[in-house]
Design a protein around this motif. Structure first.
Motif, PDB file in Angstrom:
ATOM      1  N   PHE A 280      14.670  39.879  51.648  1.00  0.00           N
ATOM      2  CA  PHE A 280      15.925  39.493  51.301  1.00  0.00           C
ATOM      3  C   PHE A 280      16.414  38.570  52.312  1.00  0.00           C
ATOM      4  CE2 PHE A 280      15.198  44.632  50.671  1.00  0.00           C
ATOM      5  CZ  PHE A 280      15.503  44.704  49.311  1.00  0.00           C
ATOM      6  N   THR A 281      15.738  37.583  53.162  1.00  0.00           N
ATOM      7  CA  THR A 281      15.953  36.547  53.474  1.00  0.00           C
ATOM      8  C   THR A 281      15.148  35.204  52.537  1.00  0.00           C
ATOM      9  OG1 THR A 281      14.440  35.469  54.980  1.00  0.00           O
ATOM     10  CG2 THR A 281      16.242  37.429  55.854  1.00  0.00           C
ATOM     11  N   ARG A 282      15.531  34.014  52.079  1.00  0.00           N
ATOM     12  CA  ARG A 282      14.810  33.005  51.687  1.00  0.00           C
ATOM     13  C   ARG A 282      14.091  32.220  52.370  1.00  0.00           C
ATOM     14  NH1 ARG A 282      20.003  30.857  51.770  1.00  0.00           N
ATOM     15  NH2 ARG A 282      19.981  31.854  48.901  1.00  0.00           N
ATOM     16  N   ASP A 283      13.657  32.277  53.305  1.00  0.00           N
ATOM     17  CA  ASP A 283      12.202  32.099  54.252  1.00  0.00           C
ATOM     18  C   ASP A 283      11.209  32.802  54.092  1.00  0.00           C
ATOM     19  OD1 ASP A 283      13.080  29.712  54.632  1.00  0.00           O
ATOM     20  OD2 ASP A 283      14.193  30.180  56.205  1.00  0.00           O
ATOM     21  N   GLY A 284      11.713  34.409  54.283  1.00  0.00           N
ATOM     22  CA  GLY A 284      10.578  35.255  54.391  1.00  0.00           C
ATOM     23  C   GLY A 284       9.884  36.238  55.982  1.00  0.00           C
ATOM     24  N   SER A 285       9.443  36.599  55.482  1.00  0.00           N
ATOM     25  CA  SER A 285       8.421  36.733  57.016  1.00  0.00           C
ATOM     26  C   SER A 285       7.058  36.490  56.862  1.00  0.00           C
ATOM     27  CB  SER A 285       8.466  37.583  57.853  1.00  0.00           C
ATOM     28  OG  SER A 285       7.907  39.125  56.324  1.00  0.00           O
ATOM     29  N   GLY A 286       6.120  36.082  55.686  1.00  0.00           N
ATOM     30  CA  GLY A 286       4.922  35.837  55.334  1.00  0.00           C
ATOM     31  C   GLY A 286       4.409  34.622  54.677  1.00  0.00           C
ATOM     32  N   THR A 287       3.662  35.268  53.558  1.00  0.00           N
ATOM     33  CA  THR A 287       3.507  34.220  52.488  1.00  0.00           C
ATOM     34  C   THR A 287       3.246  34.700  51.771  1.00  0.00           C
ATOM     35  OG1 THR A 287       1.254  33.641  54.381  1.00  0.00           O
ATOM     36  CG2 THR A 287       0.446  32.924  52.309  1.00  0.00           C
ATOM     37  N   LEU A 288       4.420  34.085  50.354  1.00  0.00           N
ATOM     38  CA  LEU A 288       4.268  34.119  49.576  1.00  0.00           C
ATOM     39  C   LEU A 288       3.193  33.357  48.043  1.00  0.00           C
ATOM     40  CD1 LEU A 288       5.928  35.133  46.759  1.00  0.00           C
ATOM     41  CD2 LEU A 288       7.140  32.566  47.036  1.00  0.00           C
ATOM     42  N   ILE A 289       2.385  33.914  47.766  1.00  0.00           N
ATOM     43  CA  ILE A 289       1.649  33.197  46.529  1.00  0.00           C
ATOM     44  C   ILE A 289       1.918  33.165  45.450  1.00  0.00           C
ATOM     45  CG2 ILE A 289      -0.439  33.378  45.454  1.00  0.00           C
ATOM     46  CD1 ILE A 289      -0.549  35.129  48.889  1.00  0.00           C
ATOM     47  N   SER A 290       2.810  32.492  44.627  1.00  0.00           N
ATOM     48  CA  SER A 290       3.384  32.417  42.848  1.00  0.00           C
ATOM     49  C   SER A 290       2.755  31.220  42.125  1.00  0.00           C
ATOM     50  CB  SER A 290       4.597  32.324  43.035  1.00  0.00           C
ATOM     51  OG  SER A 290       4.748  30.012  44.005  1.00  0.00           O
ATOM     52  N   HIS A 291       3.435  32.228  41.365  1.00  0.00           N
ATOM     53  CA  HIS A 291       2.468  31.387  39.782  1.00  0.00           C
ATOM     54  C   HIS A 291       2.857  30.059  40.040  1.00  0.00           C
ATOM     55  CE1 HIS A 291       1.792  30.152  35.886  1.00  0.00           C
ATOM     56  NE2 HIS A 291       0.642  31.188  35.808  1.00  0.00           N
ATOM     57  N   ASP A 292       4.667  29.614  39.895  1.00  0.00           N
ATOM     58  CA  ASP A 292       5.280  28.744  40.362  1.00  0.00           C
ATOM     59  C   ASP A 292       5.563  27.825  41.853  1.00  0.00           C
ATOM     60  OD1 ASP A 292       4.471  27.691  37.408  1.00  0.00           O
ATOM     61  OD2 ASP A 292       6.260  29.519  37.437  1.00  0.00           O
ATOM     62  N   PRO A 293       5.549  26.686  42.223  1.00  0.00           N
ATOM     63  CA  PRO A 293       5.978  26.104  43.244  1.00  0.00           C
ATOM     64  C   PRO A 293       6.942  26.970  43.872  1.00  0.00           C
ATOM     65  CG  PRO A 293       5.206  24.444  42.449  1.00  0.00           C
ATOM     66  CD  PRO A 293       5.195  25.683  41.171  1.00  0.00           C
ATOM     67  N   TYR A 294       7.306  27.866  44.709  1.00  0.00           N
ATOM     68  CA  TYR A 294       8.674  28.512  44.955  1.00  0.00           C
ATOM     69  C   TYR A 294       9.554  27.812  45.315  1.00  0.00           C
ATOM     70  CZ  TYR A 294      11.204  31.759  48.269  1.00  0.00           C
ATOM     71  OH  TYR A 294      12.150  31.995  49.208  1.00  0.00           O
ATOM     72  N   GLU A 295       9.456  26.490  46.369  1.00  0.00           N
ATOM     73  CA  GLU A 295      10.037  25.222  46.232  1.00  0.00           C
ATOM     74  C   GLU A 295       9.968  24.023  45.213  1.00  0.00           C
ATOM     75  OE1 GLU A 295      11.201  24.794  50.765  1.00  0.00           O
ATOM     76  OE2 GLU A 295      11.086  22.535  50.273  1.00  0.00           O
ATOM     77  N   GLU A 296      10.530  23.178  44.658  1.00  0.00           N
ATOM     78  CA  GLU A 296      10.393  22.618  43.538  1.00  0.00           C
ATOM     79  C   GLU A 296      11.340  21.433  43.794  1.00  0.00           C
ATOM     80  OE1 GLU A 296      10.953  23.919  39.578  1.00  0.00           O
ATOM     81  OE2 GLU A 296      12.327  24.712  39.869  1.00  0.00           O
ATOM     82  N   ILE A 297      11.080  20.607  43.489  1.00  0.00           N
ATOM     83  CA  ILE A 297      12.079  19.098  42.992  1.00  0.00           C
ATOM     84  C   ILE A 297      11.747  19.151  41.829  1.00  0.00           C
ATOM     85  CG2 ILE A 297      11.845  16.892  43.469  1.00  0.00           C
ATOM     86  CD1 ILE A 297      10.307  17.118  46.031  1.00  0.00           C
ATOM     87  N   ARG A 298      13.444  18.709  41.176  1.00  0.00           N
ATOM     88  CA  ARG A 298      13.423  18.366  39.866  1.00  0.00           C
ATOM     89  C   ARG A 298      14.923  18.125  39.790  1.00  0.00           C
ATOM     90  NH1 ARG A 298      17.812  21.526  39.270  1.00  0.00           N
ATOM     91  NH2 ARG A 298      18.294  23.355  40.594  1.00  0.00           N
TER      92      ARG A 298
END
Length: 440
Positions: A280-298
Motif C-alpha cells: 500500500f505504499t509506492r516504495d514498499g518494504s522489500g524487493t519486487l521482482i517484476s516481468h517489466d521494470p517497475y520504474e521505466e523511462i518512456r
C-alpha cells in the motif's frame, strides 16, 4: 466540545491513508498467493501477520496462504529419533518419517485456521468473518532418484486443482495449502512449500506471489535491492553464494515472472507491517521482482499532463523553470519523456528540435523525494538516444540554476550566439540564462 478540546489527528496517518486508496482499489478482487515457512509461524510477529491477512481479506483480496513446516518437522523427527537427511537442501523422506511430518504440517494448518477464526472484541480481528479452507488441492508425484539418491516420500507438484481453489475464493474463503501433495494412488508426499506456492500462483494466474522470509528483501553490499527483473535475478544467483531461503525465493520469483505472474515480492515476516507497507505504499518494504521494470523511462502521452503539472509547478513557482500552461503542455506533449513509477510521474525532460542538426533539452525535473539516484542522468541519456536516432549531433540547454549539473553531464558553456538562428531570436535575455552545448 470546544475546538481546543478536539482530539488531534496524526497528519502522517491521514496522508498515508489517503495515498493508500489507489492501491486498495487496484488490489480489490485480485488473487495473491502468500508463502511463509515454519520459521514465520514460530516468530512473535506471526499473530500480527494473521491480522494483516485478515485485513487484506476484508479489502476484497483473494488469498491463498502456503505454509512450510521445516523447523517443526525437524523437531518432530528429532523427538522420534528418525533420520531424514537433507541432500542439496531437499529432504530425503523415509516412509517411517511421514507420521511426524503430517503431524507438524497439520498442526500448523490448524493453528492458522484457529487464529483466522478469532473475532474477539478489542482485537484487530473483531467483526471479521473468515472461512479458511484446506483440502487435497495439490496432486504430487515422487521426486524420484537423483544423483543416485532415492528421495523416497519426497515429492514435487504435479498439478493444482484450479477449479476447486477458484470456487472457494469466489465464495470469499481463504485457501490454505501446506507442504503436502496427494497422488492418484492415495499416497501423501512431502513437498517444498516454495514449489507449492510457485505452482499455485502460475496455475491460478495469480496477480501477485509473495514470499515472507527472515530478511527484509534482497540485499547487495548492505543496500536493499528494491526492484529486479528475471535476467537480473539470474545473474544475481549465478554470481553469489546465497542462503537457501533467498535462493529458493529468487529462483521461484524468476520462474513465476516467466510463467505469467508479473509481480513477485520478497519481504520480511519479522518486520511489523512489512506486508502492508509493501502493498500500500509506492516504495514498499522489500524487493519486487517484476516481468517489466517497475520504474521505466518512456515517451510521454496525453494522460501524463496532470502528473507533469504536479511535478513542474513547484519549480516554476521558484523560478527554476519557465512557466508552462496546461494548454502548452498538451500541445507539446510529444516532446516530453517521463520516468513513471507505479503510476506516478517521478521525473520528466523535453527535447525540442531546433534545426536539422540540433535540439534543445528543456524542463529537466525530478521529484524531490527521488533525487538521490541517477534519474536525471538517466532521463538525459534517454533524450540523447532520441536525438541520435533522429540524426542530430548537438544538444543545447539554457539554465539559470543547474549549470554545474549539466557540466557534470558533459555539457560545455557557450555564447548565446552559438544557438541556431531561430532559437537565438527567442533567447530571453531577461532570464539571463546560461547556454550549454554538448556534441553527440
Amino acid at each position: 466540545m470546544t475546538t481546543s478540546a478536539m482530539p488531534q489527528i496524526n497528519p502522517e496517518y491521514v496522508h498515508w491513508f489517503r495515498n493508500s486508496a489507489p492501491y486498495i482499489n487496484t488490489h480489490r478482487g485480485k488473487t495473491f498467493v502468500i508463502m511463509f515457512g515454519g520459521e514465520a509461524v514460530n516468530h512473535p510477529n506471526f499473530s500480527t501477520l494473521i491480522h494483516d491477512f485478515a485485513l487484506l481479506h476484508s479489502l476484497g483480496i483473494k488469498l491463498v496462504l502456503v505454509h512450510g513446516a521445516r523447523p517443526q518437522i525437524e523437531k518432530n523427527l528429532k523427538d522420534a529419533d528418525i533420520e531424514s537427511p537433507l541432500h542439496q537442501d531437499i529432504r530425503v523422506t523415509p516412509r517411517v518419517a511421514m507420521p511426524s511430518i503430517l503431524q507438524a504440517v497439520g498442526a500448523i494448518r490448524l493453528q492458522i485456521e484457529a487464529q483466522l477464526s478469532m473475532g474477539l472484541a478489542n482485537s484487530p480481528m473483531y467483526g471479521s468473518r473468515i472461512d479458511a479452507v484446506s483440502g487435497n488441492f495439490v496432486t504430487a508425484r515422487p521426486y524420484g532418484i537423483r544423483d543416485g539418491v532415492d528421495y523416497q516420500m519426497t515429492g514435487e507438484v504435479r498439478s493444482i486443482d484450479v477449479e476447486a481453489i477458484k470456487n472457494n475464493l469466489l465464495h470469499d474463503h481463504i485457501v490454505i495449502l501446506g507442504s503436502m501433495g496427494y497422488s492418484a494412488t492415495g499416497e501423501v508426499f512431502n513437498l517444498l512449500a516454495e514449489d507449492v506456492a510457485l505452482s499455485a500462483a502460475v496455475a491460478l494466474g495469480a496477480d501477485k506471489l509473495i514470499f515472507l522470509g527472515e530478511e527484509v528483501g534482497i540485499n547487495h553490499n548492505d543496500r536493499l535491492l528494491r526492484e529486479m527483473i528475471p535476467n537480473e535475478v539470474d545473474r544475481f544467483l549465478r554470481d553469489r553464494d546465497l542462503n537457501c531461503e533467498i535462493n529458493y525465493f529468487l529462483s521461484c520469483a524468476s520462474n513465476a515472472c516467466r510463467q505469467g505472474v508479473h509481480r513477485t515480492h520478497i519481504i520480511s515476516y519479522a518486520k511489523n507491517g512489512a506486508l502492508l507497507e509493501e502493498l500500500f505504499t509506492r516504495d514498499g518494504s522489500g524487493t519486487l521482482i517484476s516481468h517489466d521494470p517497475y520504474e521505466e523511462i518512456r515517451r510521454a502521452d496525453i494522460d501524463d499532463v496532470v502528473g507533469l503539472i504536479k511535478l513542474l509547478s513547484p519549480l516554476e513557482e521558484q523560478g527554476i523553470l519557465v512557466s508552462r500552461s496546461r494548454e502548452r503542455l498538451v500541445q507539446e506533449i510529444d516532446n516530453y519523456s517521463v520516468i513513471e513509477r507505479d503510476g506516478m510521474i517521478l521525473g520528466c525532460a523535453a527535447l525540442y528540435p531546433l534545426d536539422a542538426n540540433s535540439a534543445e533539452v528543456a524542463c529537466v525535473a525530478v521529484h524531490p523525494e527521488y533525487r538521490s539516484g541517477s534519474r536525471g542522468a538517466d532521463l538525459l541519456a534517454f533524450l540523447e538516444q532520441q536525438a541520435r536516432s533522429h540524426g542530430l549531433h548537438k544538444l543545447f540547454v539554457l539554465t539559470t540554476r543547474t549549470a554545474h549539473w549539466f557540466v557534470e553531464q558533459g555539457f560545455a558553456e557557450v555564447e548565446a550566439s552559438a544557438l541556431p538562428e531561430a532559437r537565438r531570436e527567442k533567447y530571453n535575455n531577461g532570464r539571463n540564462s546560461k547556454v550549454f552545448q554538448k556534441n553527440l
